[in-house]
Scaffold this motif. Structure first.
Motif, PDB file in Angstrom:
ATOM      1  N   VAL A 173       0.846  -1.193   0.000  1.00 22.00           N
ATOM      2  CA  VAL A 173       0.000   0.000   0.000  1.00 22.00           C
ATOM      3  C   VAL A 173       0.883   1.246   0.000  1.00 22.00           C
ATOM      4  N   SER A 175       0.534   5.560  -0.023  1.00 23.76           N
ATOM      5  CA  SER A 175      -0.398   6.668   0.133  1.00 23.76           C
ATOM      6  C   SER A 175       0.363   7.957   0.361  1.00 23.76           C
ATOM      7  N   ARG A 177      -0.310  11.848   2.211  1.00 21.80           N
ATOM      8  CA  ARG A 177      -1.168  12.744   2.997  1.00 21.80           C
ATOM      9  C   ARG A 177      -0.644  14.168   2.878  1.00 21.80           C
ATOM     10  N   THR A 182      -5.614  12.329   3.233  1.00 25.36           N
ATOM     11  CA  THR A 182      -5.129  11.391   2.219  1.00 25.36           C
ATOM     12  C   THR A 182      -5.526  11.867   0.825  1.00 25.36           C
ATOM     13  N   HIS A 185      -3.821   7.097  -2.718  1.00 21.47           N
ATOM     14  CA  HIS A 185      -3.909   5.810  -2.017  1.00 21.47           C
ATOM     15  C   HIS A 185      -4.078   4.713  -3.060  1.00 21.47           C
ATOM     16  N   SER A 186      -3.103   3.822  -3.104  1.00 24.54           N
ATOM     17  CA  SER A 186      -3.141   2.749  -4.094  1.00 24.54           C
ATOM     18  C   SER A 186      -2.270   1.605  -3.592  1.00 24.54           C
TER      19      SER A 186
END
Length: 246
Positions: A173, A175, A177, A182, A185-186
């Motif tokens: 994962v 991400s 911020r 956030t 996100h992938s």
């Protein structure tokens, strides 16, 4: 194993993270008996690349977001070593741009020299992985029609906080911020070109030197940063690369 590089009396020193401590690495990169509190050290970029080779598009969702066809082979560009910035450092907002963007990326750190490496042998040349932010002056990128100036300002390559040598890049994962919210996100499972392919592909073009990095592309959700913003690239299993914009 998490490897960090930190400032000690004006020189870069490597260490291994052991909980709240850092074990200093001595001659020949051998662990010494000396430890320091992790909270007390000043992090530097975790490697010293001769070059950072970047992939322009490598997430299927990002290609869809841009209404672009999935590329048949990686599109490459480069960032100079002078663009490095450590975790905790300041990303400088140049006066030449009015549209500065973040791009969260997984970075491959090369461990041994690699030239014309077959895909099946690529893993043997990888030391580990770290977090990266491919900072981009988007308006300059559009004006220039190529990416060198837009990607290469000083501090436009934050790397860190560490090199993780025991990391599975196939489904991690990732991400980003911005001020705690956030924005990206992938997962690396969305890669168009996997890590082994990228190392092999780049090595057919140029010799990769220990410490060099390959940035593997950014997921959807890229966007602007402003002065005073706090930006965090968080990759599962590695850690959080945190910078402020100034």
């Amino acid at each position: 194993m998490k490897i960090v590089r930190f400032d000690r009396d004006g020189r870069g020193t490597w260490g291994i993270v052991e909980g709240s401590l850092v074990r200093v690495m001595g001659a020949g990169f051998k662990p010494s008996d000396e430890t320091l509190p992790l909270a007390d050290i000043s992090l530097l970029p975790p490697c010293v690349p001769t070059k950072a080779v970047c992939v322009g598009l490598n997430y299927r969702e990002h290609a869809a977001e841009l209404s672009m066809e999935v590329p048949e082979e990686p599109v490459l560009f480069m960032k100079p070593p002078s663009s490095l910035c450590a975790s905790g450092g300041v990303i400088r907002y140049p006066s030449q741009t009015q549209n500065l963007h973040y791009e969260a990326e997984l970075a491959i750190v090369i461990g041994t020299q690699a030239k014309d490496v077959p895909e099946s042998e690529a893993h043997k040349h990888i030391l580990g992985y770290t977090c990266a932010n491919d900072v981009t002056a988007r308006d300059i990128q559009a004006r220039d029609g190529q990416w060198v100036r837009a990607k290469s300002f000083d501090t436009f390559l934050p790397l860190g906080p560490c090199i993780e040598t025991e990391f599975d890049p196939s489904n991690a994962v990732i991400s980003l911020r911005l001020n705690g919210e956030t924005c990206q996100h992938s997962t690396t499972a969305d890669f168009i070109f996997p890590v082994s392919y990228l190392v092999s592909f780049v090595s057919q073009v140029m010799t990769l030197i220990p410490g060099d990095v390959i940035l593997t592309g950014t997921p959807p959700g890229v966007g602007p940063m402003e002065k005073g913003d706090r930006v965090e690239v968080d990759i599962q299993g590695i850690g959080v690369l945190e910078n402020v914009v100034g």
